[in-house]
Scaffold this active site. Structure first.
Site, PDB file in Angstrom:
ATOM      1  N   LYS A   1      35.996  29.400  26.291  1.00  0.00           N
ATOM      2  CA  LYS A   1      37.555  29.509  26.084  1.00  0.00           C
ATOM      3  C   LYS A   1      37.947  28.390  26.432  1.00  0.00           C
ATOM      4  O   LYS A   1      38.949  27.840  26.266  1.00  0.00           O
ATOM      5  CB  LYS A   1      37.696  30.431  27.055  1.00  0.00           C
TER       6      LYS A   1
ATOM      7  N   GLY B   1      38.703  40.815  41.672  1.00  0.00           N
ATOM      8  CA  GLY B   1      37.803  40.020  41.445  1.00  0.00           C
ATOM      9  C   GLY B   1      38.969  38.447  41.000  1.00  0.00           C
ATOM     10  O   GLY B   1      39.871  38.384  41.166  1.00  0.00           O
TER      11      GLY B   1
HETATM   12  P1  ATR Z   1      34.723  37.230  34.230  1.00  0.00           P
HETATM   13  O1  ATR Z   1      35.054  35.217  34.154  1.00  0.00           O
HETATM   14  O2  ATR Z   1      34.272  36.664  32.331  1.00  0.00           O
HETATM   15  O3  ATR Z   1      35.162  37.345  34.187  1.00  0.00           O
HETATM   16  P2  ATR Z   1      33.013  36.235  36.167  1.00  0.00           P
HETATM   17  O4  ATR Z   1      33.778  34.900  36.252  1.00  0.00           O
HETATM   18  O5  ATR Z   1      31.486  36.136  36.128  1.00  0.00           O
HETATM   19  O6  ATR Z   1      33.182  36.711  34.582  1.00  0.00           O
HETATM   20  O7  ATR Z   1      33.730  37.296  37.124  1.00  0.00           O
HETATM   21  C1  ATR Z   1      33.284  38.063  36.955  1.00  0.00           C
HETATM   22  C2  ATR Z   1      34.656  39.454  38.398  1.00  0.00           C
HETATM   23  O8  ATR Z   1      33.127  40.252  38.623  1.00  0.00           O
HETATM   24  C3  ATR Z   1      33.426  38.239  39.637  1.00  0.00           C
HETATM   25  O9  ATR Z   1      35.121  38.705  39.793  1.00  0.00           O
HETATM   26  C4  ATR Z   1      32.913  39.134  39.871  1.00  0.00           C
HETATM   27  O10 ATR Z   1      32.565  38.313  41.402  1.00  0.00           O
HETATM   28  P3  ATR Z   1      32.003  37.220  42.360  1.00  0.00           P
HETATM   29  O11 ATR Z   1      32.948  36.205  42.024  1.00  0.00           O
HETATM   30  O12 ATR Z   1      31.892  37.952  43.602  1.00  0.00           O
HETATM   31  O13 ATR Z   1      30.440  36.737  41.399  1.00  0.00           O
HETATM   32  C5  ATR Z   1      32.924  40.473  40.069  1.00  0.00           C
HETATM   33  N1  ATR Z   1      31.634  41.359  40.917  1.00  0.00           N
HETATM   34  C6  ATR Z   1      30.432  40.931  38.887  1.00  0.00           C
HETATM   35  N2  ATR Z   1      29.916  41.809  39.898  1.00  0.00           N
HETATM   36  C7  ATR Z   1      30.388  42.095  41.020  1.00  0.00           C
HETATM   37  C8  ATR Z   1      29.539  42.848  42.212  1.00  0.00           C
HETATM   38  N3  ATR Z   1      28.552  43.367  42.104  1.00  0.00           N
HETATM   39  N4  ATR Z   1      30.162  43.391  43.291  1.00  0.00           N
HETATM   40  C9  ATR Z   1      31.298  42.904  42.932  1.00  0.00           C
HETATM   41  N5  ATR Z   1      31.665  41.973  42.217  1.00  0.00           N
HETATM   42  C10 ATR Z   1      31.200  41.935  41.241  1.00  0.00           C
END
Ligand code: ATR
Length: 283
Positions: free
Chosen positions: A65, A128
């Site tokens: 993207k 998030g």
């Molecule tokens: P995308 O760009 O596709 O949204 P990403 O940038 O990896 O993917 O974002 C994933 C989101 O899910 C993030 O907000 C992530 O939190 P972090 O910024 O702390 O990584 C959140 N997320 C994924 N697994 C998580 C977990 N086990 N606990 C809390 N937040 C989680």
């Protein structure tokens, strides 16, 4: 015959072909919609050669993207503000244009499923700080959300989004950062809660959020659509609250692209939703 495609890596699980082929058939349009697996690093070159490949435009999914925005000759405000593009089209002069329809998809679906979400102008809890969060924040900003409470496990990522989107709002302190550990306490003052993380998706742990203090009129939305009923939505539903699932966003984000490529503004019907739901069950 006009042809469009979706590019991604992997692209196999994309539901976009199902959606666009449904509309092509439904409206009797002589067109095609293909899947194109494009490896990282090759997206810009691929998109620059859309015309040679016989395409009038493309959808772009992960991880391309950002590259899609770079590849475009021109982008609209949504794509620039979100910092990513998911829909491209060639205009009559052969210029490659980009937009981002994720915010449109989320807000159109939210307004359809829960038109009351901003009636009392309460705060919105956004959980998030990933790529999808940027589109949700932009959509909420454009739609006049009163105030955003933003929380993310990694606080620095939430800070980055707050300092980027906060100043775009007419309201000072439009975004307030909430400590990840204090997210439960934020629930009581919100009229809308949106999960923009991958938590709750099949294979991921559920989002741990205590809904005990959820207001009677609060709406809970999730961008996850596998499963359709995430543990978060099930918990809200059990409490009798209005819920908005992630499939509607997926369907509605596809509308502007189809219109740009094939000249008909398509409708998100119950039948389309049922077909995509059935395909998710088979996944
Ligand atoms: P995308 O760009 O596709 O949204 P990403 O940038 O990896 O993917 O974002 C994933 C989101 O899910 C993030 O907000 C992530 O939190 P972090 O910024 O702390 O990584 C959140 N997320 C994924 N697994 C998580 C977990 N086990 N606990 C809390 N937040 C989680």
């Amino acid at each position: 015959m006009k042809r469009a495609c979706v590019i991604g890596w992997p692209v196999e699980h994309s539901r976009s072909p199902l959606i666009h082929r449904y509309w092509l058939k439904h409206y009797g349009i002589d067109g095609a919609y293909e899947k194109e697996a494009v490896p990282p690093g090759e997206a810009e070159a691929f998109l620059r050669s859309l015309a040679e490949r016989g395409y009038v435009g493309a959808n772009v999914t992960l991880p391309h993207k950002l590259a899609a925005l770079k590849a475009a000759d021109a982008a609209d405000e949504a794509a620039y503000a979100i910092g990513a593009a998911n829909t491209l089209w060639l205009d009559a002069a052969g210029k490659l244009n980009a937009t981002n329809t994720d915010a449109h998809g989320f807000m159109t679906n939210l307004n359809e499923q829960a038109p009351q979400w901003n009636k009392e102008r309460r705060s919105v809890l956004v959980i998030g700080a990933g790529g999808a969060t940027r589109a949700i924040l932009y959509g909420l900003l454009q739609s006049g959300a009163a105030k955003i409470l933003l929380t993310n496990r990694t606080r620095s990522k939430a800070e980055t989004l707050a300092s980027y989107f906060g100043p775009m709002s007419k309201t000072a302190d439009w975004i307030e950062l909430i400590d990840w550990k204090k997210r439960d306490a934020a629930v009581a003052e919100c009229g809308l809660i949106v999960n923009t993380t991958s938590l709750g998706m099949i294979g991921e742990p559920p989002l741990d959020l205590d809904l005990a203090a959820l207001r009677d009129d609060a709406v809970v939305a999730d961008i996850v659509y596998t499963p359709l009923m995430t543990p978060l939505l099930a918990a809200a539903r059990n409490r009798g609250r209005t819920t908005v699932d992630g499939l509607g966003m997926l369907l509605h984000q596809a509308v502007p692209g189809f219109e740009l490529w094939f000249g008909v503004r398509p409708e998100v019907t119950k039948e389309l939703r049922a077909q995509v739901t059935a395909s998710l069950g088979a996944a």
